[in-house]
Design a protein around this motif. Structure first.
Motif: not given
Length: 161
Positions: A32, A34, A100, A111, A114-115, A118-119, A122
């Motif tokens: 990923v 960002l 994902l 981004p 999306a916080d 997400l894993s 990144y």
């Protein structure tokens, strides 16, 4: 865990593309990225370089109005732009969680929404305009996979300098 940071000064769009291309050659499944920077700073050129390095031959364009552009290659690339989204509901309506799960490469412009999804692994890329075509591109890695990628980028950029 300590962050891994890499800074690259690009004097031309070609150099921005080149950095992206190195990343595309080294990138692994489920990465990923960002991506942050003002409008017109070169985010799309950077993504075009990544796609090229991944062997994707499609024309890569900004997903500002489509929200998601999908590209096929050995690994799928999902280029997203959340600039026009208002809240997390828009993100869910887009099917973000499904992307994902697809185990491809995800690049997200704007981004912030999306916080929470997400894993903790990144790369955060910030592109700052210095002068006409000059840019400072800062990559910050969080997580083992992303740190490994940054280390590979450092080695490959220094080899080509």
């Amino acid at each position: 865990m300590e962050q891994t940071i890499f800074q690259f000064r690009s004097k031309t769009a070609k150099e921005t593309f080149f950095l992206g291309e190195i990343i595309g050659h080294l990138i692994e499944r489920e990465q990923v990225i960002l991506l942050s920077g003002d409008l017109g700073v070169g985010k799309t050129v950077f993504v075009q370089g990544i796609a090229s390095g991944m062997g994707i031959i499609d024309d890569v364009s900004s997903p500002t109005y489509t929200l998601v552009n999908e590209y096929s290659g050995e690994l799928p690339l999902y280029h997203m732009d959340f600039y026009r989204l208002e809240d997390e509901t828009d993100l869910l309506d887009l099917g973000f969680e499904d992307y994902l799960d697809r185990k491809g490469i995800i690049i997200i412009e704007w981004p912030e929404l999306a916080d929470g999804f997400l894993s903790p692994d990144y790369i955060y890329v910030k592109i700052d305009r210095l002068a006409d075509n000059a840019r400072e591109i800062t990559l910050e890695a969080e997580g083992i996979r992303s740190k490994k990628l940054i280390e590979g980028i450092k080695k490959n950029v220094s080899i080509r300098d």
